[in-house]
Write an enzyme that holds these catalytic residues in place. Structure first.
Site, PDB file in Angstrom:
ATOM      1  N   ASP A 166       0.832  -1.205   0.000  1.00  0.00           N
ATOM      2  CA  ASP A 166       0.000   0.000   0.000  1.00  0.00           C
ATOM      3  C   ASP A 166       0.864   1.253   0.000  1.00  0.00           C
ATOM      4  OD1 ASP A 166      -2.836  -0.498  -0.045  1.00  0.00           O
ATOM      5  OD2 ASP A 166      -2.639  -1.461   1.898  1.00  0.00           O
ATOM      6  N   VAL A 167       1.888   1.254   0.832  1.00  0.00           N
ATOM      7  CA  VAL A 167       2.751   2.428   0.941  1.00  0.00           C
ATOM      8  C   VAL A 167       3.470   2.691  -0.386  1.00  0.00           C
ATOM      9  CG1 VAL A 167       4.774   3.393   2.083  1.00  0.00           C
ATOM     10  CG2 VAL A 167       3.040   2.199   3.434  1.00  0.00           C
TER      11      VAL A 167
END
Length: 395
Positions: free
Chosen positions: A170-171
């Site tokens: 996600d990051v």
């Protein structure tokens, strides 16, 4: 008054959870106006992802939603959709992470909004992308870590595959979206033409395999799970001193020569078995056995100080608490505090983007759900109080 590099850029953010909000927060940190669209009931689900909570906001939500204004709209109603379309028509960027086709079904897809605003940069973030065999699958970070090969190379070689301790896919997807949006804004500035950005967590995870993927493609051999060791560099891993573990990263032959001299074995750097990194990778096991025995004789602080003194990267394995509380973290300004609307004080990791002339800064604390609905719709769309009140009367 501080203005950021992206002052004057308006972002309409339909994204939830982590990748999209992380991207839009970075845009906000650099001065963009970010309007977060949330459902009037509950909003972004991470608002409830706790404990811990600060006041009535989860620490999770606080970590990726500073600097934004929250507008509550029910996109399943005609009025909610029409309002969102009007906002998109005067925005520079749209970010969304609905399932493939979800925004199209609402009349808020790229083609719909491009017709209203040809300059619009429209970024879609999904698990598997807008095309491909898996395009319709839901995709959370954990599943992506598993399917991309990342878990297969993470963890103890004798244990089961492990995920990274933070939602790293996600990051990384948020970072990729951030960079792609900046590039598309530059293109739109030059040409007046917007475009659709397709960011997939799966793609970003594959790309993040970097040298591991290249190794696999080059030799076709299975990528091993090496725990804390490196597939292409030796020695580059955890070692156990007499009191606690520490890490060292010996990245070239000169550093290995310095290491060999430090431990009283200068001839090892001339030994054909270990003289080059290629030889050390091939002869990893016997070298690591020798080094492990030598490092076990003295405390970690001794080794770290001695290694740093001869130019070899080394460090202790800090807890999260120790890292956040370190003097260097404070001197880098990496923890910030802000006061929430309810009066509670929250602390979070600050922006890592250090620009000399237009520094990143927090424009406002993370918003309460719908806190800015009236002001945004009144100021930007000239809607009356009665029109605003009528938007969500059926909830």
């Amino acid at each position: 008054m501080i203005t950021g590099a992206l002052a004057g850029v308006r972002v309409l953010d339909f994204a939830r959870v982590l990748a999209g909000p992380y991207c839009s927060m970075m845009l906000a940190d650099l001065g963009a106006e970010v309007i977060k669209i949330e459902h009037p009931r509950g909003g972004d689900e991470t608002r409830g992802w706790g404990p811990p909570f600060v006041g009535d906001l989860s620490a999770y939500f606080l970590s990726v939603n500073r600097g934004k204004r929250s507008v509550a709209l029910d996109l399943k109603t005609d009025a909610g959709r029409a309002t969102a379309q009007r906002l998109a028509a005067i925005s520079d960027v749209v970010i969304e992470n609905f399932k493939v086709g979800g925004m199209d079904a609402l009349g808020l897809g790229y083609a719909d909004l491009r017709a209203l605003n040809p300059r619009l940069v429209y970024c879609s973030i999904t698990g598997f992308g807008q095309t491909g065999a898996f395009r319709d699958r839901p995709g959370y970070d954990y599943v992506i870590q598993a399917m991309s090969g990342l878990m297969a190379i993470t963890g103890d070689p004798q244990g089961e595959p492990q995920k990274v301790g933070v939602a790293i896919c996600d990051v990384i997807a948020g970072l990729n979206a951030f960079g792609a949006i900046l590039a598309a804004l530059r293109h739109a500035e030059r040409t007046g033409e917007g475009q659709h950005i397709d960011i997939a967590l799966y793609d970003t995870a594959l790309a993040a395999l970097v040298n591991v993927a290249a190794n696999q493609l080059a030799n076709g051999e299975p990528s091993p799970r090496l725990g804390n060791a490196h597939p292409n560099i030796v020695p580059y891993q955890v070692f156990h001193a007499s009191d606690q573990p520490f890490v060292l990263a010996c990245g070239n032959d000169q550093q290995f020569a310095a290491l060999s001299a430090l431990i009283g074995q200068p001839g090892r750097a001339r030994d054909p078995l270990y003289a080059t990194n290629r030889a050390r990778v091939i002869n990893r096991a016997p070298l690591i056995a020798l080094l492990s025995a030598e490092f076990a004789a003295r405390p970690a602080d001794h080794w770290i100080e001695s290694l740093l003194a001869v130019g070899i990267p080394a460090g202790a394995i800090a807890s999260v608490s120790a890292a956040l509380d370190s003097a260097h973290t404070a001197e880098r300004g990496m923890i910030e505090s802000f006061t929430l609307a309810n009066g509670a004080t929250a602390r979070a990791a600050a922006s890592p983007l250090k620009l000399s002339l237009t520094p990143a800064h927090t424009q406002s604390p993370p918003p309460a759900l719908g806190a800015d609905t009236a002001s945004v719709l009144r100021d930007l769309l000239n809607m009356s109080d009665s029109e605003i009140a009528a938007l969500n009367t059926n909830l």
